[in-house]
Design a protein around this motif. Structure first.
Motif, PDB file in Angstrom:
ATOM      1  N   LYS A 200      35.505 -19.631  20.681  1.00 25.89           N
ATOM      2  CA  LYS A 200      34.452 -20.551  20.229  1.00 25.89           C
ATOM      3  C   LYS A 200      34.827 -21.299  18.945  1.00 25.89           C
ATOM      4  CE  LYS A 200      30.794 -19.441  23.018  1.00 25.89           C
ATOM      5  NZ  LYS A 200      29.842 -20.355  23.675  1.00 25.89           N
ATOM      6  N   LEU A 201      36.034 -21.060  18.437  1.00 25.74           N
ATOM      7  CA  LEU A 201      36.441 -21.747  17.208  1.00 25.74           C
ATOM      8  C   LEU A 201      37.163 -23.027  17.601  1.00 25.74           C
ATOM      9  CD1 LEU A 201      36.454 -21.658  14.121  1.00 25.74           C
ATOM     10  CD2 LEU A 201      38.643 -20.452  14.237  1.00 25.74           C
ATOM     11  N   PHE A 202      36.434 -24.108  17.671  1.00 20.67           N
ATOM     12  CA  PHE A 202      36.996 -25.389  18.084  1.00 20.67           C
ATOM     13  C   PHE A 202      37.919 -25.956  17.009  1.00 20.67           C
ATOM     14  CE2 PHE A 202      36.696 -30.065  18.010  1.00 20.67           C
ATOM     15  CZ  PHE A 202      37.219 -30.363  19.261  1.00 20.67           C
ATOM     16  N   GLU A 203      37.520 -25.770  15.735  1.00 16.63           N
ATOM     17  CA  GLU A 203      38.252 -26.421  14.653  1.00 16.63           C
ATOM     18  C   GLU A 203      38.014 -25.693  13.337  1.00 16.63           C
ATOM     19  OE1 GLU A 203      38.263 -30.921  14.376  1.00 16.63           O
ATOM     20  OE2 GLU A 203      36.917 -30.459  12.696  1.00 16.63           O
ATOM     21  N   VAL A 204      39.063 -25.614  12.517  1.00 13.04           N
ATOM     22  CA  VAL A 204      38.903 -25.190  11.126  1.00 13.04           C
ATOM     23  C   VAL A 204      39.244 -26.383  10.247  1.00 13.04           C
ATOM     24  CG1 VAL A 204      39.264 -22.711  11.388  1.00 13.04           C
ATOM     25  CG2 VAL A 204      41.241 -24.208  11.128  1.00 13.04           C
ATOM     26  N   ARG A 205      38.586 -26.435   9.087  1.00 15.25           N
ATOM     27  CA  ARG A 205      38.765 -27.572   8.198  1.00 15.25           C
ATOM     28  C   ARG A 205      39.013 -27.094   6.775  1.00 15.25           C
ATOM     29  NH1 ARG A 205      33.448 -31.169   9.981  1.00 15.25           N
ATOM     30  NH2 ARG A 205      34.201 -31.805  12.041  1.00 15.25           N
ATOM     31  N   THR A 206      39.943 -27.745   6.114  1.00 20.95           N
ATOM     32  CA  THR A 206      40.173 -27.484   4.698  1.00 20.95           C
ATOM     33  C   THR A 206      40.309 -28.823   3.982  1.00 20.95           C
ATOM     34  OG1 THR A 206      41.309 -25.369   5.089  1.00 20.95           O
ATOM     35  CG2 THR A 206      41.701 -26.454   2.976  1.00 20.95           C
ATOM     36  N   VAL A 207      39.527 -29.009   2.931  1.00 20.35           N
ATOM     37  CA  VAL A 207      39.653 -30.198   2.084  1.00 20.35           C
ATOM     38  C   VAL A 207      40.657 -29.876   0.988  1.00 20.35           C
ATOM     39  CG1 VAL A 207      38.466 -31.803   0.543  1.00 20.35           C
ATOM     40  CG2 VAL A 207      37.287 -30.909   2.565  1.00 20.35           C
ATOM     41  N   VAL A 208      41.691 -30.697   0.881  1.00 22.07           N
ATOM     42  CA  VAL A 208      42.773 -30.442  -0.072  1.00 22.07           C
ATOM     43  C   VAL A 208      42.438 -31.074  -1.422  1.00 22.07           C
ATOM     44  CG1 VAL A 208      45.215 -30.817  -0.577  1.00 22.07           C
ATOM     45  CG2 VAL A 208      44.483 -30.295   1.768  1.00 22.07           C
ATOM     46  N   VAL A 209      42.244 -30.202  -2.422  1.00 19.73           N
ATOM     47  CA  VAL A 209      42.000 -30.641  -3.802  1.00 19.73           C
ATOM     48  C   VAL A 209      42.994 -29.872  -4.673  1.00 19.73           C
ATOM     49  CG1 VAL A 209      40.246 -31.099  -5.552  1.00 19.73           C
ATOM     50  CG2 VAL A 209      39.547 -30.691  -3.186  1.00 19.73           C
ATOM     51  N   PRO A 210      44.192 -30.413  -4.882  1.00 16.41           N
ATOM     52  CA  PRO A 210      45.267 -29.653  -5.542  1.00 16.41           C
ATOM     53  C   PRO A 210      44.897 -29.059  -6.890  1.00 16.41           C
ATOM     54  CG  PRO A 210      46.136 -31.653  -4.552  1.00 16.41           C
ATOM     55  CD  PRO A 210      44.641 -31.739  -4.442  1.00 16.41           C
ATOM     56  N   GLU A 211      44.069 -29.734  -7.663  1.00 12.04           N
ATOM     57  CA  GLU A 211      43.702 -29.245  -8.995  1.00 12.04           C
ATOM     58  C   GLU A 211      42.666 -28.124  -8.955  1.00 12.04           C
ATOM     59  OE1 GLU A 211      43.272 -32.736 -11.959  1.00 12.04           O
ATOM     60  OE2 GLU A 211      42.960 -33.602  -9.963  1.00 12.04           O
TER      61      GLU A 211
END
Length: 280
Positions: A200-211
């Motif tokens: 049931k895990l269609f997608e994982v998301r991570t927003v990249v904020v290096p700082e």
């Protein structure tokens, strides 16, 4: 019949799950993500009245100490959102599951499915379940976009009528997750494996904020832990570049990742076995 506070309904969206979909954004969130690009979905209106005088279309009024919203007058200038200091909007509409379904039906046959988002839509699990049951009766797909803060194991009846979940993993490290959201991530990581195990895990998301956090560590650990579940069902990894658009003023000084950093994140996921990777 259950009801929910609805921030907005996008009739046709191509970025909130597979195909053309109606995306419904529910009001309220239990995370405080520093880079949130729609912070007006976090809280309910407290009727402070700051928004009423700045509305150029007179779509807002004060009636007995409560902000009244006249949708037919609204010109979507967002002045009310810009002036709000409480992470809310006066344009919230309370709707029942039946009313919401009727609104969805206005978009049939031009949509493939429905996605609930937010805010954090899982704050309204029974409402979503009722809407999904109705959607299934007419052949619409059903998706949830979630921060993973509820234990999905306790909501089997909701998952039975849900095709898949798009799960945000803000940071893998517990302390970094607190830094990003003010909340720990034990249940988020637990949900990722549980949903992946169910297919049931269609997608994982991570927003990249290096700082803000170590994105390399997050992408590496998330992709390693979820890779064994790819044999059950495909999992997309959507890696999103931080952008300051819509972010609260006090958090707009973060720098966006470079193209090299975004490509590095993708290569880490590929190395760990992922093939369906989307950079945004």
């Amino acid at each position: 019949m259950y009801s929910a506070d609805i921030n907005k309904i996008i009739p046709f969206s191509s970025v909130d799950g597979p195909g053309n979909r109606t995306a419904i954004f529910l009001q309220g969130c239990n995370f405080n993500c520093k880079y949130c690009h729609n912070p007006e979905t976090r809280n309910l209106c407290i009727n402070c009245m700051d928004c009423v005088p700045v509305c150029p279309a007179a779509a807002l009024s004060d009636k007995d100490g409560k902000v009244i919203f006249a949708a037919e007058k609204c010109i979507a200038c967002d002045n009310c959102i810009k002036v709000c200091k409480h992470g809310a909007t006066p344009r919230i509409v309370r709707m029942t599951s039946k009313e919401t379904f009727e609104k969805i039906c206005e978009n049939v046959p031009f949509i493939r499915g429905v996605t609930f988002s937010g805010g954090e839509c899982t704050l309204y699990p029974d409402f979503m379940r009722e809407v999904f049951v109705l959607c299934k009766q007419i052949g619409l797909g059903t998706m949830i976009d979630s921060n993973g803060s509820i234990d999905f194991k306790n909501f089997s009846d909701l998952l039975e009528v849900c095709d898949g979940v798009m799960l945000d993993i803000k940071a893998y490290d517990y302390n970094e997750h607190i830094k990003v959201t003010d909340v720990g991530n034990d249940i988020v990581l637990k949900n990722a494996k549980y949903l992946a195990g169910m297919g049931k895990l269609f997608e994982v998301r991570t927003v990249v904020v290096p700082e803000l956090f170590d994105f390399r560590k997050t992408v590496d650990n998330v992709s390693k832990e979820l890779a064994p579940f790819l044999k059950i069902s495909n999992i997309r990894y959507k890696i999103i570049s931080y952008r300051k658009n819509g972010v609260r003023k006090e958090y707009r000084d973060y720098k966006s990742p470079t193209n090299e950093e975004m490509n590095e994140a993708r290569e880490i996921a590929i190395k760990n076995g992922f093939s369906d990777i989307v950079l945004i």
